[in-house]
Design a protein around this motif. Structure first.
Motif, mmCIF file in Angstrom:
data_model
loop_
_atom_site.group_PDB
_atom_site.id
_atom_site.type_symbol
_atom_site.label_atom_id
_atom_site.label_comp_id
_atom_site.label_asym_id
_atom_site.label_seq_id
_atom_site.Cartn_x
_atom_site.Cartn_y
_atom_site.Cartn_z
ATOM 1 N N GLU A 112 16.929 -92.072 -71.718
ATOM 2 C CA GLU A 112 18.177 -92.289 -70.988
ATOM 3 C C GLU A 112 18.232 -91.466 -69.706
ATOM 4 O O GLU A 112 18.763 -91.909 -68.686
ATOM 5 C CB GLU A 112 19.377 -91.935 -71.871
ATOM 6 N N ILE A 118 18.446 -93.171 -65.872
ATOM 7 C CA ILE A 118 19.463 -92.839 -64.859
ATOM 8 C C ILE A 118 18.793 -92.346 -63.581
ATOM 9 O O ILE A 118 19.214 -92.678 -62.467
ATOM 10 C CB ILE A 118 20.441 -91.777 -65.400
ATOM 11 N N GLU A 167 19.370 -94.254 -60.006
ATOM 12 C CA GLU A 167 19.988 -93.503 -58.909
ATOM 13 C C GLU A 167 19.044 -93.412 -57.723
ATOM 14 O O GLU A 167 19.464 -93.514 -56.577
ATOM 15 C CB GLU A 167 20.402 -92.112 -59.389
ATOM 16 N N GLU A 198 19.853 -100.530 -68.712
ATOM 17 C CA GLU A 198 20.837 -99.668 -68.052
ATOM 18 C C GLU A 198 21.757 -100.563 -67.243
ATOM 19 O O GLU A 198 21.302 -101.278 -66.352
ATOM 20 C CB GLU A 198 20.114 -98.670 -67.139
ATOM 21 N N GLU A 239 29.776 -103.892 -66.583
ATOM 22 C CA GLU A 239 30.069 -103.486 -67.953
ATOM 23 C C GLU A 239 31.027 -104.426 -68.643
ATOM 24 O O GLU A 239 31.074 -104.505 -69.865
ATOM 25 C CB GLU A 239 30.617 -102.058 -67.962
ATOM 26 N N ASP A 271 28.146 -102.244 -74.036
ATOM 27 C CA ASP A 271 27.039 -101.638 -74.773
ATOM 28 C C ASP A 271 26.583 -102.482 -75.954
ATOM 29 O O ASP A 271 25.392 -102.590 -76.241
ATOM 30 C CB ASP A 271 27.441 -100.241 -75.279
ATOM 31 N N PHE A 327 26.323 -96.249 -61.584
ATOM 32 C CA PHE A 327 25.985 -96.372 -62.998
ATOM 33 C C PHE A 327 26.680 -95.252 -63.735
ATOM 34 O O PHE A 327 26.650 -94.106 -63.292
ATOM 35 C CB PHE A 327 24.470 -96.260 -63.207
ATOM 36 N N SER A 328 27.303 -95.580 -64.869
ATOM 37 C CA SER A 328 27.957 -94.499 -65.588
ATOM 38 C C SER A 328 27.251 -94.177 -66.887
ATOM 39 O O SER A 328 27.782 -93.448 -67.708
ATOM 40 C CB SER A 328 29.425 -94.849 -65.846
ATOM 41 N N GLY A 329 26.067 -94.738 -67.090
ATOM 42 C CA GLY A 329 25.326 -94.423 -68.299
ATOM 43 C C GLY A 329 25.506 -95.447 -69.387
ATOM 44 O O GLY A 329 25.109 -95.247 -70.527
ATOM 45 N N GLY A 330 26.089 -96.609 -69.049
ATOM 46 C CA GLY A 330 26.299 -97.632 -70.057
ATOM 47 C C GLY A 330 25.043 -98.455 -70.284
ATOM 48 O O GLY A 330 24.178 -98.536 -69.413
ATOM 49 N N GLY A 331 24.968 -99.097 -71.443
ATOM 50 C CA GLY A 331 23.788 -99.897 -71.760
ATOM 51 C C GLY A 331 23.373 -99.610 -73.182
ATOM 52 O O GLY A 331 24.160 -99.150 -73.997
#
Lengths: 252, 191
Positions: A88, A92, A96, A123, A129, A134, A243-247
């Motif tokens: 993860e 990211i 980024e 990701e 989203e 997720d 990106f907020s870290g979702g997936g």
């Protein structure tokens, strides 16, 4: 006294210095390719060689066309190994640095596959989203796993990318996955890439000794405008989507 | 001489922090709001998680109760972004750390129940939980970076000179992760 002069192979002290410097700098290159983020050469970056030239070209062209039709920016990255990095965190880092997705729409998606670790991740950009929460990403990952478990990497990848596009409300242009009559193994690509690395290394070595300065990155058959994540005037580059870290992540 | 004064003065004015320090301050507040947002997302998942587990593992009363209690303690601690001092931060990260511990214990317990593991709803919740934990990590890292940028502006010249003369902003505390061990063991369940 006539000094024998080797016009071909004159190793002067300053060249020796550069040669040794080259070695110390590139030895890590040989051993840990995946720790750094590779250059963004197109919609499909395949460091392992799971896809052959034709497949890679077809998928890349399709994703490029999708983007041009104002669809999401779907990116595929296939790496050999995470080299100890957490999936993860690396994912990211990639999104980024490559700035996937548009700045306003945050519509980037990365499909990351780490072959040796047998791990993969989708990701999802912030703007997507709603279409791909997720849970949905998790379901797609789980639907791809059976392919990979059987060694059917190409099928899994095409199926996966198609599923992602579908869930986001799009059909992949010019590409349509249909199950093959028999399973084909994609594992042959692995050892070949190591050989490629050694050949490149020796190639650069020779260039150094002859005083030329080689370029830093390796060229793939498909060279898109813009490299290293710059979004300038290139035909494939990120716009700085969020990106907020979702997936979801998974393995096989 | 006088001809050069104004351009020079204006140039130093823009680089002295008059813009960058308040901007960095705003970034910190926004980043903190995002951190709290993601932590809240986690607490929102818990009621569903607890009831699903209860359906298969009703005997695990202690573990379930611990999660419920930790959750209510965590939701009670909310920090106003303008009041980010060391004491508040400590309270917040302690409460969230305790919740992480309780959650990871619950997930360990859930491993013992194959029917639960196979349940589609539970699997979805697991995916959501993992996703949320990842979002928390990302938000936290970005918050830490924003604090660093802000602290740099406030303590490092030349912007620090401007700050001590005019704004007098304080350095902000960095995010300390209480119960670091438990945080690191936060539910990342792999099957």
């Amino acid at each position: 006294m006539i000094k024998p002069s080797s016009s071909y192979f004159q190793v002067q002290p300053h060249r020796l210095f550069w040669f040794l410097l080259f070695l110390t700098l590139t030895v890590p290159l040989f051993t840990s390719l995946a720790r750094e983020v590779p250059p963004l050469t197109g919609p499909v970056v395949d460091e392992v060689g799971l896809l052959d030239g034709r497949e890679l070209g077809a998928l890349s062209a399709s994703l490029q066309k999708l983007r041009e039709q104002n669809g999401p920016q779907i990116q595929v990255l296939i790496i050999d190994s995470l080299d100890g990095d957490i999936l993860e965190e690396y994912s990211i880092k990639v999104v980024e640095q490559w700035k996937l997705g548009g700045e306003k729409n945050d519509d980037g998606v990365l499909y990351l596959i780490a072959i040796k670790d047998r791990k993969m991740r989708i990701e999802v950009g912030q703007g997507l989203e709603g279409f791909m929460p997720d849970i949905t990403a998790g379901k797609i990952i789980r639907s791809i796993s059976p392919f990979f478990k059987k060694g059917q990497y190409k099928d899994g990848i095409f199926f996966g990318v198609q599923s992602i596009a579908e869930k986001l409300g799009y059909k992949l242009p010019d590409v349509s996955y249909t199950p093959p009559p028999s399973s084909s193994s994609g594992k042959g690509g692995q050892t070949w890439s190591l050989l490629q690395i050694f050949i490149f290394g020796i190639f650069f070595l020779i260039l150094f000794l002859f005083g030329n300065r080689p370029r830093g990155h390796r060229r793939t058959p498909f060279w898109y405008g813009g490299s290293g994540g710059s979004s300038g005037g290139g035909s494939w580059g990120g716009g700085g989507g969020g990106f907020s870290g979702g997936g979801a992540s998974g393995d096989w | 001489m006088k001809f050069f004064f104004w351009p020079f003065f204006l140039l130093t004015l823009t680089s002295c922090g008059i813009q960058s320090i308040p901007q960095a301050n705003n970034e910190v507040e926004a980043a903190w709001a995002e951190v709290q947002n993601q932590y809240k997302r986690r607490t929102d998942l818990i009621p569903n998680l607890v009831s699903t587990v209860k359906g298969y593992a009703s005997h695990e009363k202690e573990t379930l109760q611990a999660v419920i209690e930790a959750r209510s303690k965590a939701t009670a601690v909310n920090i106003d972004p303008t009041k980010l001092n060391e004491e508040n931060m400590k309270k917040f990260s302690e409460a969230q750390g305790a919740l992480s511990t309780a959650l990871s214990r619950l997930m360990v317990v859930a491993e013992k129940y194959p029917d639960l593991k196979a349940n589609e709803n539970f699997r979805d919740l697991q995916t959501q939980l993992e996703g949320t934990e990842n979002r928390i990590t990302v938000a936290r890292n970005r918050y830490i970076e924003s604090i660093q940028r802000y602290n740099n502006l406030v303590t490092v010249p030349p912007t620090s000179w401007f700050n001590s003369l005019f704004l007098k902003y304080q350095k902000k505390p960095q995010f300390q992760v209480e119960n670091l061990q438990q945080e690191q063991n936060a539910p990342k369940v792999e099957f």
